[in-house]
Design an enzyme around this catalytic site. Sequence first.
Site, PDB file in Angstrom:
ATOM      1  N   TYR A  50     -15.320 -11.009  -1.253  1.00 57.60           N
ATOM      2  CA  TYR A  50     -16.057  -9.782  -1.607  1.00 57.60           C
ATOM      3  C   TYR A  50     -17.215 -10.085  -2.556  1.00 57.60           C
ATOM      4  O   TYR A  50     -18.270  -9.466  -2.475  1.00 57.60           O
ATOM      5  CB  TYR A  50     -15.116  -8.762  -2.259  1.00 57.60           C
ATOM      6  CG  TYR A  50     -14.139  -8.138  -1.287  1.00 57.60           C
ATOM      7  CD1 TYR A  50     -14.516  -7.065  -0.481  1.00 57.60           C
ATOM      8  CD2 TYR A  50     -12.846  -8.634  -1.154  1.00 57.60           C
ATOM      9  CE1 TYR A  50     -13.623  -6.504   0.419  1.00 57.60           C
ATOM     10  CE2 TYR A  50     -11.947  -8.074  -0.255  1.00 57.60           C
ATOM     11  CZ  TYR A  50     -12.345  -7.010   0.530  1.00 57.60           C
ATOM     12  OH  TYR A  50     -11.474  -6.457   1.417  1.00 57.60           O
TER      13      TYR A  50
ATOM     14  N   ARG B 105      -2.942   7.039   0.694  1.00 56.71           N
ATOM     15  CA  ARG B 105      -3.418   8.245   1.362  1.00 56.71           C
ATOM     16  C   ARG B 105      -2.439   8.930   2.310  1.00 56.71           C
ATOM     17  O   ARG B 105      -2.658  10.071   2.685  1.00 56.71           O
ATOM     18  CB  ARG B 105      -4.717   7.921   2.122  1.00 56.71           C
ATOM     19  CG  ARG B 105      -5.882   7.733   1.175  1.00 56.71           C
ATOM     20  CD  ARG B 105      -7.154   7.385   1.905  1.00 56.71           C
ATOM     21  NE  ARG B 105      -7.077   6.040   2.452  1.00 56.71           N
ATOM     22  CZ  ARG B 105      -8.124   5.321   2.852  1.00 56.71           C
ATOM     23  NH1 ARG B 105      -9.346   5.843   2.802  1.00 56.71           N
ATOM     24  NH2 ARG B 105      -7.972   4.108   3.317  1.00 56.71           N
TER      25      ARG B 105
ATOM     26  N   ARG C 172       0.813  -1.217   0.000  1.00 61.70           N
ATOM     27  CA  ARG C 172       0.000   0.000   0.000  1.00 61.70           C
ATOM     28  C   ARG C 172       0.853   1.278   0.000  1.00 61.70           C
ATOM     29  O   ARG C 172       0.462   2.289   0.585  1.00 61.70           O
ATOM     30  CB  ARG C 172      -0.958   0.023   1.192  1.00 61.70           C
ATOM     31  CG  ARG C 172      -2.105  -0.960   1.074  1.00 61.70           C
ATOM     32  CD  ARG C 172      -3.107  -0.464   0.036  1.00 61.70           C
ATOM     33  NE  ARG C 172      -4.208  -1.411  -0.152  1.00 61.70           N
ATOM     34  CZ  ARG C 172      -5.379  -1.340   0.469  1.00 61.70           C
ATOM     35  NH1 ARG C 172      -5.608  -0.369   1.317  1.00 61.70           N
ATOM     36  NH2 ARG C 172      -6.303  -2.226   0.238  1.00 61.70           N
TER      37      ARG C 172
ATOM     38  N   ARG D  75      -5.727  12.075  -6.530  1.00 58.16           N
ATOM     39  CA  ARG D  75      -7.045  11.470  -6.341  1.00 58.16           C
ATOM     40  C   ARG D  75      -8.144  12.534  -6.423  1.00 58.16           C
ATOM     41  O   ARG D  75      -9.209  12.287  -6.991  1.00 58.16           O
ATOM     42  CB  ARG D  75      -7.138  10.725  -5.016  1.00 58.16           C
ATOM     43  CG  ARG D  75      -8.340   9.795  -5.019  1.00 58.16           C
ATOM     44  CD  ARG D  75      -8.548   9.076  -3.720  1.00 58.16           C
ATOM     45  NE  ARG D  75      -9.014   9.969  -2.675  1.00 58.16           N
ATOM     46  CZ  ARG D  75      -9.532   9.579  -1.527  1.00 58.16           C
ATOM     47  NH1 ARG D  75      -9.613   8.296  -1.252  1.00 58.16           N
ATOM     48  NH2 ARG D  75      -9.936  10.443  -0.643  1.00 58.16           N
TER      49      ARG D  75
ATOM     50  N   ASP E 112      -6.492  -1.952  -8.059  1.00 60.01           N
ATOM     51  CA  ASP E 112      -7.094  -2.610  -6.907  1.00 60.01           C
ATOM     52  C   ASP E 112      -7.402  -4.043  -7.279  1.00 60.01           C
ATOM     53  O   ASP E 112      -7.673  -4.334  -8.450  1.00 60.01           O
ATOM     54  CB  ASP E 112      -8.376  -1.891  -6.471  1.00 60.01           C
ATOM     55  CG  ASP E 112      -8.758  -2.296  -5.058  1.00 60.01           C
ATOM     56  OD1 ASP E 112      -8.239  -1.694  -4.109  1.00 60.01           O
ATOM     57  OD2 ASP E 112      -9.529  -3.255  -4.914  1.00 60.01           O
TER      58      ASP E 112
HETATM   59  O1  CP3 Z   1       0.411   0.701  -3.203  1.00 55.67           O
HETATM   60  C1  CP3 Z   1      -0.086  -0.425  -3.402  1.00 55.67           C
HETATM   61  O2  CP3 Z   1       0.026  -1.376  -2.612  1.00 55.67           O
HETATM   62  C2  CP3 Z   1      -0.805  -0.655  -4.725  1.00 55.67           C
HETATM   63  C3  CP3 Z   1      -2.176  -0.406  -4.752  1.00 55.67           C
HETATM   64  C4  CP3 Z   1      -3.197  -1.310  -4.061  1.00 55.67           C
HETATM   65  C5  CP3 Z   1      -4.441  -0.804  -3.645  1.00 55.67           C
HETATM   66  N1  CP3 Z   1      -5.214  -1.846  -3.231  1.00 55.67           N
HETATM   67  C6  CP3 Z   1      -4.822   0.596  -3.700  1.00 55.67           C
HETATM   68  C7  CP3 Z   1      -5.944   1.063  -2.865  1.00 55.67           C
HETATM   69  C8  CP3 Z   1      -3.210  -2.685  -3.824  1.00 55.67           C
HETATM   70  C9  CP3 Z   1      -2.108  -3.694  -4.030  1.00 55.67           C
HETATM   71  C10 CP3 Z   1      -4.498  -3.012  -3.304  1.00 55.67           C
HETATM   72  C11 CP3 Z   1      -4.920  -4.370  -2.984  1.00 55.67           C
HETATM   73  C12 CP3 Z   1      -6.167  -4.581  -2.217  1.00 55.67           C
HETATM   74  N2  CP3 Z   1      -7.373  -3.957  -2.369  1.00 55.67           N
HETATM   75  C13 CP3 Z   1      -6.326  -5.580  -1.236  1.00 55.67           C
HETATM   76  C14 CP3 Z   1      -5.269  -6.552  -0.829  1.00 55.67           C
HETATM   77  C15 CP3 Z   1      -4.117  -5.864  -0.191  1.00 55.67           C
HETATM   78  C16 CP3 Z   1      -4.042  -5.935   1.269  1.00 55.67           C
HETATM   79  O3  CP3 Z   1      -3.979  -4.834   1.885  1.00 55.67           O
HETATM   80  O4  CP3 Z   1      -3.993  -7.023   1.811  1.00 55.67           O
HETATM   81  C17 CP3 Z   1      -7.647  -5.514  -0.759  1.00 55.67           C
HETATM   82  C18 CP3 Z   1      -8.253  -6.379   0.330  1.00 55.67           C
HETATM   83  C19 CP3 Z   1      -8.314  -4.495  -1.497  1.00 55.67           C
HETATM   84  C20 CP3 Z   1      -9.749  -4.084  -1.413  1.00 55.67           C
HETATM   85  C21 CP3 Z   1      -9.834  -2.682  -0.974  1.00 55.67           C
HETATM   86  N3  CP3 Z   1      -9.540  -1.598  -1.779  1.00 55.67           N
HETATM   87  C22 CP3 Z   1     -10.138  -2.193   0.322  1.00 55.67           C
HETATM   88  C23 CP3 Z   1     -10.522  -3.049   1.509  1.00 55.67           C
HETATM   89  C24 CP3 Z   1      -9.990  -0.805   0.270  1.00 55.67           C
HETATM   90  C25 CP3 Z   1     -10.101   0.150   1.432  1.00 55.67           C
HETATM   91  C26 CP3 Z   1     -11.265   1.014   1.435  1.00 55.67           C
HETATM   92  C27 CP3 Z   1     -10.957   2.225   2.325  1.00 55.67           C
HETATM   93  O5  CP3 Z   1     -11.836   3.088   2.371  1.00 55.67           O
HETATM   94  O6  CP3 Z   1      -9.892   2.304   2.940  1.00 55.67           O
HETATM   95  C28 CP3 Z   1      -9.613  -0.453  -1.038  1.00 55.67           C
HETATM   96  C29 CP3 Z   1      -9.355   0.902  -1.549  1.00 55.67           C
HETATM   97  C30 CP3 Z   1      -7.940   1.211  -1.906  1.00 55.67           C
HETATM   98  N4  CP3 Z   1      -7.140   0.427  -2.686  1.00 55.67           N
HETATM   99  C31 CP3 Z   1      -7.233   2.393  -1.574  1.00 55.67           C
HETATM  100  C32 CP3 Z   1      -5.981   2.305  -2.190  1.00 55.67           C
HETATM  101  C33 CP3 Z   1      -4.895   3.329  -2.193  1.00 55.67           C
HETATM  102  C34 CP3 Z   1      -7.782   3.548  -0.785  1.00 55.67           C
HETATM  103  C35 CP3 Z   1      -8.617   4.381  -1.697  1.00 55.67           C
HETATM  104  C36 CP3 Z   1      -8.538   5.834  -1.374  1.00 55.67           C
HETATM  105  O7  CP3 Z   1      -9.212   6.235  -0.425  1.00 55.67           O
HETATM  106  O8  CP3 Z   1      -7.832   6.557  -2.090  1.00 55.67           O
END
Ligand code: CP3
Length: 345
Positions: free
Chosen positions: A153, A29, A25, A38, A75
């Site tokens: 999911y 943010r 990640r 964003r 994602d």
């Molecule tokens: O920097 C990186 O690691 C690359 C980008 C990345 C994102 N998601 C960006 C993201 C990666 C590799 C993921 C994978 C992902 N997405 C996983 C597996 C990774 C892990 O942490 O184990 C999962 C379970 C998801 C599903 C998902 N997407 C969730 C649960 C969320 C969170 C929602 C929230 O409000 O926090 C996301 C959103 C997400 N994916 C964000 C980012 C940067 C946050 C979005 C934002 O608010 O900008």
Amino acid sequence: MPTRKIFVDACFGKETPYTPVWMMRQAGRYLPEYMAVRAKAGNFLNLCHNPEMACEVTLQPVDIVGVDAAILFSDILVIPDEMGMNLSFVKGEGPKFSDPIKNEEDIDRLIGGEEAASKLTYVYDTIKLIKTKLADDKALIGFTGSPWTLATYMIEGQGTKTYNVCKKMMYANPELLHKILAKVTEVVKLYMQKQIESGIDVVQIFDSWAAAIEPNKYDEFSWKYMVEIAEYLKEKYPHIPIIMFPKGIPAFLDNVYGNFDVFGVDWSTPMELAKEKLGDKYVLQGNMEPCRLYSKEATTEAVEDIQNVMQGKRHIFNLGHGILPDVPVENAKHFIQECHRVSKK
Ligand code: CP3
């Protein structure tokens, strides 16, 4: 001679001048520069769909915090989205699918195989663009969610604490769950193949919700599908390293098998234990508890401890899970610098 990528060398267990590091990640943010892009995109999914902006945020942590590898900005949930599941992100609540999978007809309705994988063109375009801009000595990691983590999911329709809908299916109708997992596996194989053909240097498979499965059932419902994907890719692309990250399953360490290169160790598994069980067979990635990033002292302490265990051999530094949004950027930089300092030969 192409420039060597020390990250790729480290994935194959070769000697490197220092132990490379990246953070799960890492594009996100905690970076004000990410928040600015964003905001320009309007929302998170628009950002994933826009190759120029997705490329920009992919490169930010390389430039700002100094990691040794970039991870594609996207994602895991774009896969079920393109299988026809209509993904949205509800503010404050996370990801949502409006019509979760309940029965055989729902599965049959999902777009599968090549047709689904071909719809993810914005991901492949993002990769191609990143490769024109990323320094030659840095690696680009592409990724997917594991079939199990994606299925949680798709079945629950959103994140869950209890996994009760999935688990009801697991124990009351396992054939149905296997049918979903098999359909997702086929899409993921082709999706990762297309990511590789577009230019990624390394694959990571995230099984973020591995710990929801009881250890005796973990192979049946998750690991074997991850291994199937890894074996499919390894046969075609032996030069592309594969990282497996099953989160929170120390009880399964004795049963880990398969043709892949790096095992991602989460923060609940002691590095000593992972090294003892798997260190001869796989390179290990990990595993600082991400909340240590709130303190520079706590960060240095963990980095030194991990280095003492791994001794700069068959190791990649990382967090034991993703960086949180309120971590000071300065502390993230400190983590990277400390990993390089303690491991420099
Ligand atoms: O920097 C990186 O690691 C690359 C980008 C990345 C994102 N998601 C960006 C993201 C990666 C590799 C993921 C994978 C992902 N997405 C996983 C597996 C990774 C892990 O942490 O184990 C999962 C379970 C998801 C599903 C998902 N997407 C969730 C649960 C969320 C969170 C929602 C929230 O409000 O926090 C996301 C959103 C997400 N994916 C964000 C980012 C940067 C946050 C979005 C934002 O608010 O900008």
